[in-house]
Design a protein around this motif. Structure first.
Motif, PDB file in Angstrom:
ATOM      1  N   VAL A  63       0.826  -1.337  -0.077  1.00  0.00           N
ATOM      2  CA  VAL A  63      -0.013   0.058   0.129  1.00  0.00           C
ATOM      3  C   VAL A  63       1.035   1.210   0.068  1.00  0.00           C
ATOM      4  O   VAL A  63       1.986   1.209   0.474  1.00  0.00           O
ATOM      5  N   MET A  64       0.375   2.435  -0.722  1.00  0.00           N
ATOM      6  CA  MET A  64       0.849   3.661  -0.732  1.00  0.00           C
ATOM      7  C   MET A  64      -0.210   4.702  -0.345  1.00  0.00           C
ATOM      8  O   MET A  64      -0.927   4.694  -1.191  1.00  0.00           O
ATOM      9  N   THR A  65       0.233   5.450   0.679  1.00  0.00           N
ATOM     10  CA  THR A  65      -0.901   6.443   0.966  1.00  0.00           C
ATOM     11  C   THR A  65      -0.436   7.760  -0.012  1.00  0.00           C
ATOM     12  O   THR A  65       0.507   7.812  -0.452  1.00  0.00           O
ATOM     13  N   LYS A  66      -1.317   8.787  -0.006  1.00  0.00           N
ATOM     14  CA  LYS A  66      -0.997   9.907  -0.430  1.00  0.00           C
ATOM     15  C   LYS A  66       0.057  10.680  -0.240  1.00  0.00           C
ATOM     16  O   LYS A  66       0.920  11.427  -1.052  1.00  0.00           O
ATOM     17  N   SER A  67       0.551  10.470   1.183  1.00  0.00           N
ATOM     18  CA  SER A  67       1.884  11.064   1.544  1.00  0.00           C
ATOM     19  C   SER A  67       3.045  10.412   1.054  1.00  0.00           C
ATOM     20  O   SER A  67       4.330  10.972   1.250  1.00  0.00           O
ATOM     21  N   GLY A  68       2.939   9.297   0.538  1.00  0.00           N
ATOM     22  CA  GLY A  68       4.020   8.422   0.288  1.00  0.00           C
ATOM     23  C   GLY A  68       4.334   7.532   0.964  1.00  0.00           C
ATOM     24  O   GLY A  68       5.397   6.624   0.578  1.00  0.00           O
ATOM     25  N   SER A  69       3.699   7.290   2.091  1.00  0.00           N
ATOM     26  CA  SER A  69       4.155   6.294   3.013  1.00  0.00           C
ATOM     27  C   SER A  69       3.759   4.574   2.328  1.00  0.00           C
ATOM     28  O   SER A  69       2.901   4.390   1.628  1.00  0.00           O
ATOM     29  N   THR A  70       4.634   3.722   2.585  1.00  0.00           N
ATOM     30  CA  THR A  70       4.410   2.419   2.198  1.00  0.00           C
ATOM     31  C   THR A  70       4.437   1.245   3.204  1.00  0.00           C
ATOM     32  O   THR A  70       4.999   1.609   4.294  1.00  0.00           O
ATOM     33  N   ASN A  71       3.777   0.243   2.845  1.00  0.00           N
ATOM     34  CA  ASN A  71       3.814  -0.828   3.803  1.00  0.00           C
ATOM     35  C   ASN A  71       3.587  -2.033   2.836  1.00  0.00           C
ATOM     36  O   ASN A  71       3.025  -2.002   1.717  1.00  0.00           O
ATOM     37  N   TYR A  72       4.188  -3.135   3.518  1.00  0.00           N
ATOM     38  CA  TYR A  72       4.233  -4.504   2.659  1.00  0.00           C
ATOM     39  C   TYR A  72       3.807  -5.548   3.778  1.00  0.00           C
ATOM     40  O   TYR A  72       4.081  -5.658   4.666  1.00  0.00           O
TER      41      TYR A  72
END
Length: 118
Positions: free
Chosen positions: A50-59
């Motif tokens: 996932v990538m949020t609008k702010s650019g944070s990612t998670n896997y």
């Protein structure tokens, strides 16, 4: 409304790479996050990245350090770079998006098949 169209799936040998693309159209500005899910035969749909609008990612742990989610804002496109592919990565991969952190993913693409096999 938002429309999502995936591309880039296919057949690849174990250890190989693929890059999936998700082109978004419509009211893109309302989106909070975009993500990739996958569903293997007989299994539940699983959040992969996932990538949020702010650019944070998670896997999900099983793909961390092998998969990378990224985006090209001018093209309204999100990518999933998949390296060191394994047989267990075989699944239909779906691009999805949601408008806030507190709601379910509401917009879905049609899915693209990824098959990892020798």
């Amino acid at each position: 409304q938002v429309q999502l169209v995936e591309s880039g799936g296919g057949l690849v040998q174990p250890g190989g790479s693929l890059r999936l693309s998700c082109a978004a159209s419509g009211t893109i500005s309302i989106l909070y996050a975009m993500a990739w899910f996958r569903q293997a035969p007989g299994q539940q749909r699983e959040l992969v990245a996932v990538m949020t609008k702010s650019g944070s990612t998670n896997y999900v742990d099983s793909v961390r350090d092998r998969f990378t989610i990224s985006r090209d804002n001018p093209k309204n496109t999100v990518y999933l770079q998949m390296n060191s592919l394994k047989a267990e990565d075989t699944a239909v991969y779906y691009c999805t998006a949601k408008t806030t952190p507190f709601v379910d993913y509401a917009f879905w693409g049609q899915g693209t098949q990824v098959t990892v096999s020798s």
